[in-house]
Write a protein that holds these residues in place. Structure first.
Motif, PDB file in Angstrom:
ATOM      1  N   HIS A 174      24.186 -41.776  20.048  1.00 44.02           N
ATOM      2  CA  HIS A 174      25.428 -41.406  20.899  1.00 44.02           C
ATOM      3  C   HIS A 174      26.488 -40.475  20.180  1.00 44.02           C
ATOM      4  O   HIS A 174      27.008 -39.690  20.730  1.00 44.02           O
ATOM      5  N   LEU A 175      26.607 -40.996  18.909  1.00 43.01           N
ATOM      6  CA  LEU A 175      27.696 -40.201  18.135  1.00 43.01           C
ATOM      7  C   LEU A 175      27.237 -38.717  17.984  1.00 43.01           C
ATOM      8  O   LEU A 175      28.045 -37.864  18.037  1.00 43.01           O
ATOM      9  N   SER A 176      25.975 -38.535  17.568  1.00 42.47           N
ATOM     10  CA  SER A 176      25.539 -37.275  17.505  1.00 42.47           C
ATOM     11  C   SER A 176      25.537 -36.356  18.733  1.00 42.47           C
ATOM     12  O   SER A 176      25.881 -35.280  18.490  1.00 42.47           O
ATOM     13  N   LEU A 177      25.550 -37.094  19.755  1.00 44.95           N
ATOM     14  CA  LEU A 177      25.553 -36.213  20.946  1.00 44.95           C
ATOM     15  C   LEU A 177      27.252 -36.009  21.230  1.00 44.95           C
ATOM     16  O   LEU A 177      27.509 -34.877  21.760  1.00 44.95           O
ATOM     17  N   LEU A 178      27.767 -36.831  21.024  1.00 42.63           N
ATOM     18  CA  LEU A 178      29.426 -36.524  21.307  1.00 42.63           C
ATOM     19  C   LEU A 178      29.989 -35.447  20.355  1.00 42.63           C
ATOM     20  O   LEU A 178      30.776 -34.814  20.834  1.00 42.63           O
ATOM     21  N   ILE A 179      29.604 -35.520  19.189  1.00 40.99           N
ATOM     22  CA  ILE A 179      30.302 -34.294  18.146  1.00 40.99           C
ATOM     23  C   ILE A 179      29.523 -33.091  18.251  1.00 40.99           C
ATOM     24  O   ILE A 179      29.779 -32.433  17.510  1.00 40.99           O
ATOM     25  N   ARG A 180      28.572 -32.958  19.024  1.00 41.71           N
ATOM     26  CA  ARG A 180      27.649 -31.859  18.834  1.00 41.71           C
ATOM     27  C   ARG A 180      28.107 -30.501  18.883  1.00 41.71           C
ATOM     28  O   ARG A 180      28.118 -29.497  18.043  1.00 41.71           O
ATOM     29  N   GLU A 181      29.079 -30.300  19.972  1.00 41.23           N
ATOM     30  CA  GLU A 181      29.772 -29.112  20.238  1.00 41.23           C
ATOM     31  C   GLU A 181      30.856 -28.853  19.133  1.00 41.23           C
ATOM     32  O   GLU A 181      31.153 -27.719  18.692  1.00 41.23           O
ATOM     33  N   SER A 182      31.737 -30.034  18.825  1.00 40.37           N
ATOM     34  CA  SER A 182      32.807 -29.761  17.828  1.00 40.37           C
ATOM     35  C   SER A 182      32.610 -29.875  16.431  1.00 40.37           C
ATOM     36  O   SER A 182      33.136 -29.316  15.766  1.00 40.37           O
ATOM     37  N   GLN A 183      31.443 -30.623  16.083  1.00 40.06           N
ATOM     38  CA  GLN A 183      31.124 -30.908  14.742  1.00 40.06           C
ATOM     39  C   GLN A 183      29.715 -30.738  14.586  1.00 40.06           C
ATOM     40  O   GLN A 183      28.998 -31.954  14.276  1.00 40.06           O
ATOM     41  N   PRO A 184      28.961 -29.673  14.934  1.00 39.87           N
ATOM     42  CA  PRO A 184      27.442 -29.752  14.826  1.00 39.87           C
ATOM     43  C   PRO A 184      26.793 -30.110  13.506  1.00 39.87           C
ATOM     44  O   PRO A 184      25.901 -30.784  13.389  1.00 39.87           O
ATOM     45  N   GLY A 185      27.522 -29.707  12.398  1.00 40.16           N
ATOM     46  CA  GLY A 185      26.925 -30.296  11.049  1.00 40.16           C
ATOM     47  C   GLY A 185      27.209 -31.637  10.858  1.00 40.16           C
ATOM     48  O   GLY A 185      26.102 -32.415  10.566  1.00 40.16           O
TER      49      GLY A 185
ATOM     50  N   ARG B  18      19.074 -33.337  17.220  1.00 38.80           N
ATOM     51  CA  ARG B  18      19.330 -32.569  16.104  1.00 38.80           C
ATOM     52  C   ARG B  18      19.048 -31.205  16.681  1.00 38.80           C
ATOM     53  O   ARG B  18      19.778 -29.916  16.017  1.00 38.80           O
ATOM     54  N   ALA B  19      18.138 -30.693  17.635  1.00 41.71           N
ATOM     55  CA  ALA B  19      17.645 -29.348  18.026  1.00 41.71           C
ATOM     56  C   ALA B  19      18.877 -28.486  18.591  1.00 41.71           C
ATOM     57  O   ALA B  19      19.290 -27.616  18.228  1.00 41.71           O
ATOM     58  N   PRO B  20      19.802 -29.250  19.406  1.00 41.34           N
ATOM     59  CA  PRO B  20      20.794 -28.381  20.162  1.00 41.34           C
ATOM     60  C   PRO B  20      21.909 -28.295  18.960  1.00 41.34           C
ATOM     61  O   PRO B  20      22.878 -27.171  19.076  1.00 41.34           O
ATOM     62  N   ALA B  21      22.154 -29.117  18.075  1.00 40.53           N
ATOM     63  CA  ALA B  21      23.027 -28.943  17.020  1.00 40.53           C
ATOM     64  C   ALA B  21      22.835 -27.709  16.132  1.00 40.53           C
ATOM     65  O   ALA B  21      23.764 -26.969  15.823  1.00 40.53           O
ATOM     66  N   TYR B  22      21.425 -27.732  15.843  1.00 41.26           N
ATOM     67  CA  TYR B  22      21.106 -26.223  15.196  1.00 41.26           C
ATOM     68  C   TYR B  22      21.412 -25.219  15.881  1.00 41.26           C
ATOM     69  O   TYR B  22      21.732 -24.061  15.463  1.00 41.26           O
ATOM     70  N   ALA B  23      21.205 -25.301  17.120  1.00 34.84           N
ATOM     71  CA  ALA B  23      21.555 -24.069  18.151  1.00 34.84           C
ATOM     72  C   ALA B  23      23.130 -23.735  18.184  1.00 34.84           C
ATOM     73  O   ALA B  23      23.449 -22.549  17.952  1.00 34.84           O
ATOM     74  N   VAL B  24      23.905 -24.734  18.270  1.00 34.40           N
ATOM     75  CA  VAL B  24      25.288 -24.396  18.178  1.00 34.40           C
ATOM     76  C   VAL B  24      25.579 -23.752  16.911  1.00 34.40           C
ATOM     77  O   VAL B  24      26.684 -22.868  16.730  1.00 34.40           O
ATOM     78  N   LEU B  25      25.045 -24.172  15.733  1.00 35.04           N
ATOM     79  CA  LEU B  25      25.115 -23.433  14.310  1.00 35.04           C
ATOM     80  C   LEU B  25      24.569 -22.127  14.225  1.00 35.04           C
ATOM     81  O   LEU B  25      24.603 -21.606  13.348  1.00 35.04           O
TER      82      LEU B  25
END
Length: 506
Positions: free
Chosen positions: A313-324, A353-360
């Motif tokens: 859930h934490l990974s989801l919460l911070i995906r947009e603001s802190q993708p790394g 992990r997939a959308p975090a890479y997309a944000v990056l």
């Protein structure tokens, strides 16, 4: 001479029969190595079974089940029953002789597998939820039903909260929210969560036992079911209030070390649920402290499953603001769950992990994670799947892929993935279906097809009104702002904007 009778069918046994079962009954159950046999209703009236059920200890229930005379003179071997349950003989021995199980997913799965009558259990089976599945459009009612296995029969009547009536009482928004919280807490108390009722601190029980821990665990299940029915907006304050009361009680009460570990796990789960409801209600700033608390409690209890849930859930919460950092959270969850993660859980972690890479802006990273997620999803469901991963399916995979391409600024590819969801809807995950449909409208607009975007948005508007998810509502509001621009004016866009404005002002 009187011969012994077969305990299964009542027929007389041959003089040389030393198995305790007649030949037809033995033949009828040759497949018992693969699945539990069908047993008559009278099976559950055997005194050792009745006693084990009264003690609310599923391990002892299983032991009484194995040793039941219905199976013959020789008890069912632990290896056979362990095979039914999907565990080892050593694990079953620990279950039978150790402390009571408290995890509802395993309790319900094993009870259903053995066909334990629902009326004999101390917890709800799927389909017995305390919240009704009625659509909120029908008076927007949330109904909590008494669980006669937790609350004594006749002790309380069912509690029904009508949201429209609640909203008309007390005048201000704060009063309405307080009314909804207290009414919902009263409903939860009606199904056994009496520790949530307002009371002076001195009146609370001075000690906590495993029974209270089981109730606390079932509260999370109640909140999940209610969330699926009415959305997070109506439940976020309820979960926070419940967490506050239970945490305060736990801080001042006494309990054994065994109970303490189970209590920490239950509080971790409640913290995670409160965080999720805050995320879906678009109160994201309130979510992070609950997830940090959950991680701490999970580590105190040595509960890696709860820690993985919190990290997910934490990974989801911070995906947009802190993708790394989002990537690191999902990677840590993958590492912790090595050796016991089910395919669905592993799929979810790759989908984090997939959308975090997309944000990056990392297309290669996105492609790798999506390929891993598909590979894991193709392995199918598992009996050890935790309740919070049941939404992970092909539709969710397509949805995450669509959102990832939106983040990369490739709306045409996002439309392709999101449209696959509307073509193959998942009725059991209605809120996610609605959310991805709204995002499809958004992607279609970015692609340049304003008329199609308006059509999709108009079609999904009634469903958005029903699910009470501010996260979803705000995305639809953004679609409305985009389509209301003068340069976008067409018959279709005006029709949607007018319908949206009427719905909002009702």
């Amino acid at each position: 001479m009187t011969y012994a009778n077969c305990p299964r069918c009542g027929g007389r046994l041959a003089r040389d029969n030393d198995s305790g079962r007649c030949t037809p009954c033995q033949a009828a159950e040759r497949d018992r190595l693969s699945a539990p046999p069908m047993v008559p209703a009278s099976f559950w009236q055997h005194e050792p079974l009745r006693q084990a059920l009264a003690e609310r200890h599923l391990g002892r229930v299983i032991r009484a089940y194995r040793c039941h005379p219905y199976h013959g003179r020789v008890a069912l071997p632990q290896t056979v029953v362990a095979g039914w349950l999907g565990i080892t003989q050593a694990q079953l021995s620990r279950v039978e002789n150790g402390p009571p199980l408290v995890h509802l997913d395993r309790l319900t799965h094993w009870a259903q597998l053995l066909r334990v009558p629902a009326g004999s259990l101390w917890f709800r089976l799927p389909g017995q939820g305390c919240w009704t599945d009625a659509s909120p459009m029908d008076g927007e009612a949330i109904s909590a039903h008494r669980d006669d296995q937790v609350v004594e029969r006749g002790e309380r009547a069912p509690v029904t909260v009508n949201v429209e009536q609640a909203a008309s009482q007390g005048g201000g928004a704060t009063d309405r929210r307080r009314f909804n919280v207290l009414a919902a807490l009263a409903g939860l108390a009606a199904v056994g969560h009496t520790y949530l009722l307002p009371r002076p601190p001195a009146e609370g029980p001075g000690s906590i036992g495993m029974e209270q821990v089981r109730l606390a665990s079932s509260l999370v299940d109640d909140l999940r079911r209610a969330d699926a029915a009415v959305g997070a907006d109506l439940l976020c304050d309820v979960a926070i209030q419940a967490h506050t009361r239970l945490s305060a009680w736990a801080a001042r009460a006494s309990y054994s070390r065994q109970v303490g570990d189970a209590l920490q796990s239950a509080l971790a789960d409640l913290s995670i649920e409160a965080a999720w409801l805050a995320i879906d209600a678009d109160r994201r700033s309130e979510a992070r402290p609950y997830l940090h608390e959950a991680i701490t409690r999970a580590r105190i209890a040595d509960d890696p499953q709860a820690e993985v849930r919190a990290l997910t859930h934490l990974s989801l919460l911070i995906r947009e603001s802190q993708p790394g950092e989002s990537l690191h959270c999902a990677e840590a969850a993958l590492r912790i769950s090595t050796g016991w993660a089910t395919p669905r859980l592993t799929t979810l972690l790759h989908l984090r992990r997939a959308p975090a890479y997309a944000v990056l802006g990392d297309v290669g990273g996105l492609s790798r994670e999506m390929a891993k997620a598909r590979r894991e999803l193709d392995r199918g469901p598992h009996e050890d799947d935790q309740g919070f991963v049941h939404f992970v399916n092909a539709q969710e995979l397509n949805g995450i892929e669509g959102l990832s391409y939106l983040a990369l600024g490739r709306p045409e590819r996002a439309v392709q993935s999101l449209r696959a969801i509307t073509a193959n809807p998942s009725p059991s995950h209605r809120r996610n279906q609605v959310y991805y449909t709204v995002r499809l409208s958004e992607a279609t607009y970015q692609q340049g097809d304003v008329n199609e975007a308006a059509r999709i948005a108009l079609d999904v508007l009634p469903a958005v009104r029903q699910i009470n998810s501010k996260r979803v509502s705000q995305h639809l509001a953004q679609v409305r702002r985009s389509l209301a621009a003068p340069r976008q004016a067409t018959t279709s866009t005006r029709q949607f904007v007018d319908a949206y404005d009427r719905a909002v002002n009702v």
